[in-house]
Structure formats: structure tokens, C-alpha cells
Write a protein that holds these residues in place. Structure first.
Motif, PDB file in Angstrom:
ATOM      1  N   LYS A   2       1.243  -1.523   0.516  1.00 52.87           N
ATOM      2  CA  LYS A   2      -0.295  -0.171  -0.393  1.00 52.87           C
ATOM      3  C   LYS A   2       1.026   1.100   0.463  1.00 52.87           C
ATOM      4  O   LYS A   2       2.183   1.574   0.773  1.00 52.87           O
ATOM      5  CB  LYS A   2      -1.209   0.076   1.347  1.00 52.87           C
ATOM      6  CG  LYS A   2      -2.018  -1.181   0.687  1.00 52.87           C
ATOM      7  CD  LYS A   2      -3.162  -0.251   1.819  1.00 52.87           C
ATOM      8  CE  LYS A   2      -4.382  -1.073   1.570  1.00 52.87           C
ATOM      9  NZ  LYS A   2      -5.947  -0.384   1.921  1.00 52.87           N
ATOM     10  N   LYS A   3       0.547   2.267  -1.159  1.00 47.53           N
ATOM     11  CA  LYS A   3       1.387   3.490  -1.181  1.00 47.53           C
ATOM     12  C   LYS A   3       0.414   4.411  -1.023  1.00 47.53           C
ATOM     13  O   LYS A   3      -0.758   4.258  -1.419  1.00 47.53           O
ATOM     14  CB  LYS A   3       2.338   3.558  -2.785  1.00 47.53           C
ATOM     15  CG  LYS A   3       3.670   2.650  -2.504  1.00 47.53           C
ATOM     16  CD  LYS A   3       4.560   3.026  -3.771  1.00 47.53           C
ATOM     17  CE  LYS A   3       4.969   1.943  -3.801  1.00 47.53           C
ATOM     18  NZ  LYS A   3       5.884   2.504  -5.330  1.00 47.53           N
ATOM     19  N   ARG A   4       0.879   5.447  -0.074  1.00 49.72           N
ATOM     20  CA  ARG A   4       0.514   6.205   0.466  1.00 49.72           C
ATOM     21  C   ARG A   4       0.463   8.014  -0.593  1.00 49.72           C
ATOM     22  O   ARG A   4       1.518   8.176  -1.134  1.00 49.72           O
ATOM     23  CB  ARG A   4       0.202   7.212   1.941  1.00 49.72           C
ATOM     24  CG  ARG A   4      -0.390   5.830   2.751  1.00 49.72           C
ATOM     25  CD  ARG A   4      -0.406   6.710   4.354  1.00 49.72           C
ATOM     26  NE  ARG A   4      -1.323   5.895   4.614  1.00 49.72           N
ATOM     27  CZ  ARG A   4      -2.353   6.133   5.722  1.00 49.72           C
ATOM     28  NH1 ARG A   4      -1.297   7.209   5.867  1.00 49.72           N
ATOM     29  NH2 ARG A   4      -2.301   5.669   6.939  1.00 49.72           N
ATOM     30  N   THR A 194      -0.904  -1.435  -4.733  1.00 46.76           N
ATOM     31  CA  THR A 194      -0.647  -1.734  -5.682  1.00 46.76           C
ATOM     32  C   THR A 194      -0.812  -2.834  -6.295  1.00 46.76           C
ATOM     33  O   THR A 194      -0.288  -3.361  -7.976  1.00 46.76           O
ATOM     34  CB  THR A 194       1.071  -1.376  -5.943  1.00 46.76           C
ATOM     35  OG1 THR A 194       1.701  -2.369  -4.689  1.00 46.76           O
ATOM     36  CG2 THR A 194       1.905   0.210  -5.931  1.00 46.76           C
ATOM     37  N   ALA A 303       0.887   9.227  -5.075  1.00 40.89           N
ATOM     38  CA  ALA A 303       1.250   7.523  -4.031  1.00 40.89           C
ATOM     39  C   ALA A 303       2.064   6.511  -4.789  1.00 40.89           C
ATOM     40  O   ALA A 303       3.128   6.018  -4.838  1.00 40.89           O
ATOM     41  CB  ALA A 303      -0.056   7.458  -3.761  1.00 40.89           C
ATOM     42  N   ILE A 304       1.453   7.059  -6.722  1.00 40.42           N
ATOM     43  CA  ILE A 304       2.048   5.620  -7.204  1.00 40.42           C
ATOM     44  C   ILE A 304       2.531   5.933  -8.851  1.00 40.42           C
ATOM     45  O   ILE A 304       3.210   5.675  -9.600  1.00 40.42           O
ATOM     46  CB  ILE A 304       1.082   4.633  -7.729  1.00 40.42           C
ATOM     47  CG1 ILE A 304       0.210   4.750  -8.209  1.00 40.42           C
ATOM     48  CG2 ILE A 304       0.846   3.889  -6.179  1.00 40.42           C
ATOM     49  CD1 ILE A 304      -1.216   3.895  -8.537  1.00 40.42           C
TER      50      ILE A 304
END
Lengths: 328, 157
Positions: A2-4, A194, A303-304
Motif C-alpha cells: 500500500k502506497k500513500r 499496488t 502515491a504510485i
């Protein structure tokens, strides 16, 4: 994983119809013999709270209790035209008509009160009219209304407000586009999975310049509701059609946010009064919704590193974009 | 009650009162409440269980009245919004909804109140997550749920 990420969305919005399209609204205020008030206007309150704030405005002008007002709306048999509930225009356009009609009738009442009390420095407050310098000289609103009727004076006033603009030069785009503009900015914080492409919105901070919040609780409600709609627009809501037939025909297929989907929302009311609005107010309906999707998409990109250019950013679409980015 | 062809006598309790009504076996509880008993506080929305505006309480549990056949309510106890409070004596939840500005267009409100009531009867002090879950079957397009949740959280404060 998980990316913030965080993202910001900003907007400005032209109030009403603009570009020389007719934008007018009417209101009628009548004072009955018993001092109660009837307000008539073709405006439609479908939940945004315009009925509430119009009664507030009339009560404010006449110094009377809000609950003495009977409001009759949206009935072509009884009400003057106020134009549609659209373009976030009612507070700004119909609100002005309400204030104008109230002030016109107040002028008549003022002249009667001056004659009875023998003073000119009169205040209309808490159902009474009294002299500022000699506060013992006073008359109740109810009695004054009766005196107005006994004298056969006009106890009904209709006001018309027009914000139609001149238009812009089609060659240069310069000129008079809209009567005024609303401004809003929102900040979104998201966590993106992701693997699956799932976006969890953790928080939205939403600021809207409403000129003047006639009813702050209503304005907060508009901001919070706007954010929820913007969230659905960004992440789940999609109209699908095939061969001219709608495939998303119900709320099981067209997915709007539920109580489980809406993140904490932090509404901020910004008040920069606009001279053309009633008490400086302008609209908030659409301005509350517009910045949400851009803020969320910017947060996803933060985030991504994936830029979503087609809505909604649902699992399917975001998963595909993430895989495409991995391949490049 | 006179015999009507194709119809069956249904006996149930609505808002504490015994009710007898002749119903067609294909009718839903929603139809009986609104059309036969004229209790139109229960709203008719999607009529397929998606939106929750027809939520009523049946023997302590919330149901979508559009998905319950009328005859399934035989001998059961139904609570609708009309039984929650009166204009003079509002239910604490109704007062809290007003105080917190939790009503905008109002179409989801009757169902929302009944879901909140059923939740609080089982769980007097629910967490934020429990409240969100408790009203997750009731869609609201106006409020973003923020003030509705606050109203339920602060009903006794």
C-alpha cells in the motif's frame, strides 16, 4: 503493497448562467394583518436548504422570528418565476430578490412607525420596532403590521433580481462572462494497493469560498455531500451503455458511495464577501463537488506515479494502468 | 371483513396496533404500508433492495419493506417512521438529526432513523465503525453521511 499519497484540487466556478443567458429570479413578501409573513417564490429546495436560508433572510431584514414565515414555493398557480435550481444560483439570485422585497416592505412599515412613534432612528429587532435614541418609544411588529393594513398601505411587495451578464467577445474571449465566481480547494489523502488497484481515501479537507455562510451548518452539509459525490465520481460511478441501451440501470450497478466509503471530511468555510450577493453570499452547491476528483487523482499520482485520465479510477482501470506502467 | 377473491387476510401489528388487512399474495410489505394502510412515511425508492429508503423494523430487525412479501409479516410486529415520534414529541434520534443538520432532501431520513434505532437498541454505545455498518444499507446522496453519523453518535449527549 500500500502506497500513500496526497493531492490537491482547485477550482473557480461562474455563478449562474453567464454569457448573456437570462438569469433572473423573483420573490414576493406579504405581511398579514396578524403580523405573520407569507413569502412566495418559484424557487425549488430539493435538499440544499434554500427554503431555510430565504426565511432567515426575510427574518433578518424585518427583525422577526423565523417561524412566523410561511413559505410557498414552486407552484406556477401561486408563485412568481425564480428560474431553475441549477448553476448554484439560488442563494445568489433568489436571495437578492428576497432581500429586495423585504426591504421594500420594510420601507412602508418604517414610514408608519415613524408617524406613530415620532422618531426616525428606528430599529427592527426581535419582533419590535423601537427608536435607538429613545428605546422606550416602541411598537410590536404585530401592531405595526395591523396599522399598515388599517391605513390601506401596500402590504405586499414583489422584487425581481437580474444577474444577466453582457457576454464576452467571441474573438478574444474577453468581457463580461459571469456575474461573480466561487472558489474552492480540496486536499485528498489516499492509500493505493499496488496489487489490486484499490484506492482508499483516508481524508478530505475541503475549503469553499461562499462569500458569506447564511447558514453555516447547511454550508457544511453541502460541502460534505459534494465531497461524497466527487468521491463516487472519481472512484466508482460510471454510466455504461451498449447499443443505445443503458447497462447501469439501478443503484446495484451504478455504485454511489455508502456510509462505509466516505472518509473523514474536514469542511472549511471561507468568507470573502462579494458585493453583488445578499449579505455578500454566493453559491456552494457545485463548487463543493468540483475539486474532489482532481484532488483524489492527484493523490493517486503522488502515491504510485500513475496518471489517471479516464474516470472512474476503479479497481479494473487502475489495476490495468499499474500493470501497463510496470511493463514500460 | 368481507371476503375478496384472490386475497388473504393478514394479521400483524403496526406501530403497536393490531392490524387486519386483505392482501394479494403478490403484494410486498411496502405496498401494504403505503397503499393499504396509507403510512406513506415509508418511502418507495428503487424497489429492489439497493437504496434502503423503505427500511422498517420487523420484530426488532431492519428489513427492506420492498423485499418482504406482505404475507411474510403474519403475526409479526412492524415499526415504521410513523411510530417513532410525533411532531409534538419527537424521538431523541429525530431531535438529534435536526440538531446536527443531518437532513437535507429528507428522502432517506425515515429509513435512516429506523436503521439507527435498531442499531442503538442492540448496541447502546456503538463505535464509529459500527454506526457506519449499521446504516450502510441506507443510501444518502445529499449529506455525505457526516452529519447523520454525528447525530447518531451524539443522540444522548
Amino acid at each position: 503493497m500500500k502506497k500513500r499519497g496526497i493531492g490537491i484540487g482547485c477550482m473557480y466556478y461562474g455563478m449562474g448562467y453567464g454569457f448573456s443567458r437570462p438569469d433572473v429570479s423573483a420573490a414576493e413578501v406579504e405581511i398579514c394583518e396578524d403580523g405573520s409573513i407569507i413569502v412566495r417564490s418559484g424557487e425549488v429546495d430539493y435538499g440544499q436548504g434554500s427554503d431555510t436560508i430565504f426565511c432567515q433572510m426575510v427574518a433578518e431584514e424585518l427583525g422577526i422570528r423565523y417561524d412566523t414565515i410561511q413559505l410557498i414555493t414552486a407552484d406556477t398557480f401561486a408563485t412568481p418565476n425564480a428560474g431553475p435550481t441549477s448553476a448554484s444560483r439560488l442563494t445568489y439570485v433568489t436571495g437578492n430578490a428576497m432581500v429586495k422585497a423585504s426591504r421594500a416592505i420594510k420601507k412602508t412599515l418604517q414610514s408608519v412607525a415613524e408617524e406613530i412613534l415620532g422618531e426616525r432612528d428606528l430599529l427592527f429587532l426581535d419582533e419590535e420596532i423601537f427608536s435607538e435614541s429613545h428605546p422606550e418609544r416602541r411598537i410590536s411588529f404585530r401592531q405595526l403590521a395591523k396599522e399598515g393594513h388599517l391605513r390601506g398601505l401596500p402590504m405586499v411587495e414583489t422584487a425581481w433580481h437580474d444577474i444577466t451578464t453582457k457576454d464576452v467577445n467571441p474573438e478574444t474571449g474577453q468581457g463580461d462572462a459571469y456575474s461573480t465566481y466561487a472558489y474552492a480547494a480540496q486536499l485528498a489523502e489516499v492509500a493505493v494497493d499496488t496489487e489490486t488497484g484499490e484506492v482508499e481515501v483516508l481524508r478530505i479537507v475541503a475549503a469553499a469560498d461562499v462569500g458569506k455562510a447564511i447558514n453555516p451548518s447547511n454550508v457544511e452539509g453541502q460541502i460534505e455531500g459534494g465531497v461524497a459525490m466527487g468521491l463516487g465520481y472519481a472512484l466508482t460511478e460510471e454510466i455504461k451503455e451498449e447499443g443505445g441501451y443503458l447497462k447501469t440501470r439501478n443503484l446495484g450497478e451504478y455504485m454511489i458511495p455508502t456510509s462505509m466509503d466516505v472518509p473523514p471530511i474536514d469542511p472549511h468555510i471561507v468568507e470573502v464577501p462579494v458585493s453583488s450577493g445578499p449579505y455578500g453570499a454566493k453559491g456552494v452547491g457545485e463548487p463543493a463537488l468540483i475539486p474532489t476528483a482532481p484532488a483524489i487523482l492527484n493523490a493517486i499520482a503522488n502515491a504510485i506515479g500513475v496518471r489517471v485520465t479516464e474516470l472512474p479510477a476503479n479497481l479494473e482501470n487502475l489495476h490495468r494502468l499499474i500493470r501497463e506502467k510496470e511493463r514500460d | 371483513m368481507s371476503k375478496e377473491p384472490g386475497k388473504t387476510l393478514l394479521k400483524m401489528k403496526v406501530n403497536g396496533k393490531a392490524v387486519e388487512v386483505m392482501v394479494n399474495p403478490t403484494w410486498t410489505l411496502l405496498r401494504v404500508l403505503r397503499e393499504e394502510l396509507r403510512l406513506t412515511g415509508t418511502k418507495k425508492g428503487c424497489e429492489q433492495g439497493d437504496c434502503g429508503v423503505c427500511t422498517v423494523i420487523m420484530d426488532g430487525r431492519t428489513v427492506n419493506a420492498c423485499l418482504v412479501l406482505a404475507l411474510q409479516t403474519e403475526s409479526k410486529e412492524i415499526e415504521t417512521i410513523e411510530g417513532l415520534g410525533t411532531a409534538d414529541q419527537l424521538h431523541p434520534l429525530q431531535k438529534s438529526f435536526i440538531k446536527h443538520g443531518a437532513v437535507q432532501c429528507g428522502f432517506c431520513t425515515p429509513g435512516m432513523l429506523l436503521s439507527a434505532k435498531a442499531l442503538l437498541e442492540k448496541n447502546a454505545d456503538p463505535t464509529l465503525e459500527e454506526i457506519k455498518r449499521g446504516i450502510s444499507g441506507n443510501l444518502c446522496r445529499c449529506t455525505g453521511f457526516v452529519k447523520i453519523i454525528k447525530a447518531i453518535q451524539n443522540v444522548h449527549r
